[in-house]
Design a protein around this motif. Structure first.
Motif, short mmCIF file in Angstrom:
data_model
loop_
_atom_site.label_atom_id
_atom_site.label_comp_id
_atom_site.label_asym_id
_atom_site.label_seq_id
_atom_site.Cartn_x
_atom_site.Cartn_y
_atom_site.Cartn_z
N ARG A 34 75.90 -50.69 -89.81
CA ARG A 34 74.79 -51.33 -90.53
C ARG A 34 75.17 -52.72 -91.03
O ARG A 34 74.37 -53.65 -90.97
CB ARG A 34 74.33 -50.43 -91.67
N ALA A 35 76.40 -52.87 -91.52
CA ALA A 35 76.86 -54.19 -91.98
C ALA A 35 76.90 -55.18 -90.82
O ALA A 35 76.48 -56.34 -90.96
CB ALA A 35 78.24 -54.08 -92.63
N ASN A 36 77.38 -54.74 -89.66
CA ASN A 36 77.47 -55.62 -88.50
C ASN A 36 76.10 -55.96 -87.93
O ASN A 36 75.86 -57.09 -87.50
CB ASN A 36 78.39 -55.02 -87.43
N VAL A 37 75.19 -55.00 -87.93
CA VAL A 37 73.81 -55.27 -87.49
C VAL A 37 73.18 -56.32 -88.40
O VAL A 37 72.53 -57.26 -87.93
CB VAL A 37 72.97 -53.96 -87.47
N ALA A 38 73.41 -56.18 -89.71
CA ALA A 38 72.87 -57.15 -90.67
C ALA A 38 73.48 -58.54 -90.45
O ALA A 38 72.77 -59.55 -90.48
CB ALA A 38 73.11 -56.68 -92.10
N LYS A 39 74.80 -58.61 -90.22
CA LYS A 39 75.45 -59.90 -89.97
C LYS A 39 74.86 -60.58 -88.75
O LYS A 39 74.72 -61.80 -88.71
CB LYS A 39 76.96 -59.71 -89.74
N MET A 40 74.48 -59.78 -87.76
CA MET A 40 73.92 -60.33 -86.53
C MET A 40 72.41 -60.53 -86.62
O MET A 40 71.82 -61.09 -85.71
CB MET A 40 74.27 -59.40 -85.35
N LYS A 41 71.83 -60.06 -87.72
CA LYS A 41 70.37 -60.13 -87.92
C LYS A 41 69.65 -59.47 -86.74
O LYS A 41 68.72 -60.03 -86.16
CB LYS A 41 69.91 -61.58 -88.10
N ALA A 42 70.11 -58.26 -86.40
CA ALA A 42 69.61 -57.56 -85.21
C ALA A 42 68.88 -56.26 -85.58
O ALA A 42 68.77 -55.36 -84.75
CB ALA A 42 70.77 -57.26 -84.27
N GLU A 43 68.36 -56.18 -86.79
CA GLU A 43 67.69 -54.95 -87.22
C GLU A 43 66.51 -54.59 -86.31
O GLU A 43 66.25 -53.42 -86.07
CB GLU A 43 67.19 -55.07 -88.67
#
Length: 187
Positions: free
Chosen positions: A90-99
């Motif tokens: 979830r942290a990495n998805v948020a960093k990538m703005k890929a939600e």
């Protein structure tokens, strides 16, 4: 850990150090991840990344699925049953703005059940080494309709896994202590 190539190249992902033994996290190194994507894109396999719907089983940090997104995949479903892994994903998805392009499932990859959505064209399978979990996860994915006909499977293990019935061996490479096996799903 960082994204190696594509649109988000250089993006630093959440740090897990050398892995978390208690959570059974063993992130794919940047070097091995780069080798995997070079093999997929330039290894005569028809670039299964571009436009792919990706299934990342035993997702850990989510780095493989996010790397695929950076390189042109359209969606990724991450599957892991560990709380630490899910927090990192979830942290990495948020960093990538890929939600909007991702789905995170807290689930045992060996017990997927029926797929509620579209089948996946590219599968990353990175189970804990030496525990014989990969074949069970592939059987669950195939039986539940998670795999598109002819889907490419990228399976990381510490030793060469047996090719499951119905799957075809496409390639196998050794990178340090990691064996990467490419399989084609029945189709």
């Amino acid at each position: 850990m960082r994204i190696i190539g594509g649109a988000r190249r250089g993006l630093k992902l959440a740090d897990v150090g050398e892995g978390d033994a208690a959570a059974h996290l063993r992130p794919t190194s940047d070097r091995v991840r780069e080798a995997i994507f070079n093999l997929l894109v330039n290894g005569g396999h028809g670039n299964p990344v571009a436009g792919a719907r990706v299934l990342d089983l035993f997702a850990g940090t989510g780095a493989l699925g996010l790397e695929a997104l950076s390189r042109g995949a359209v969606a990724v479903t991450f599957v892991d049953d560990g709380a630490k892994a899910l927090a990192l994903i979830r942290a990495n998805v948020a960093k990538m703005k890929a939600e909007g392009e991702t789905r995170v499932l807290r689930q045992d990859a060996r017990r997927l059940g029926a797929n509620p959505g579209a089948a996946h064209d590219l599968v990353f399978l990175d189970p804990p080494y030496g525990k014989d979990l990969g074949a069970a996860a592939l059987a669950a994915a195939l039986g539940g309709g998670w795999l598109a006909p002819g889907a490419m499977v990228v399976w990381e293990e510490g030793a060469p896994p047996a090719v499951p019935e119905g799957f075809a061996l496409a390639d196998r490479r050794k990178y340090g202590d990691t064996i990467v096996t490419l399989l084609r799903a029945p189709g």
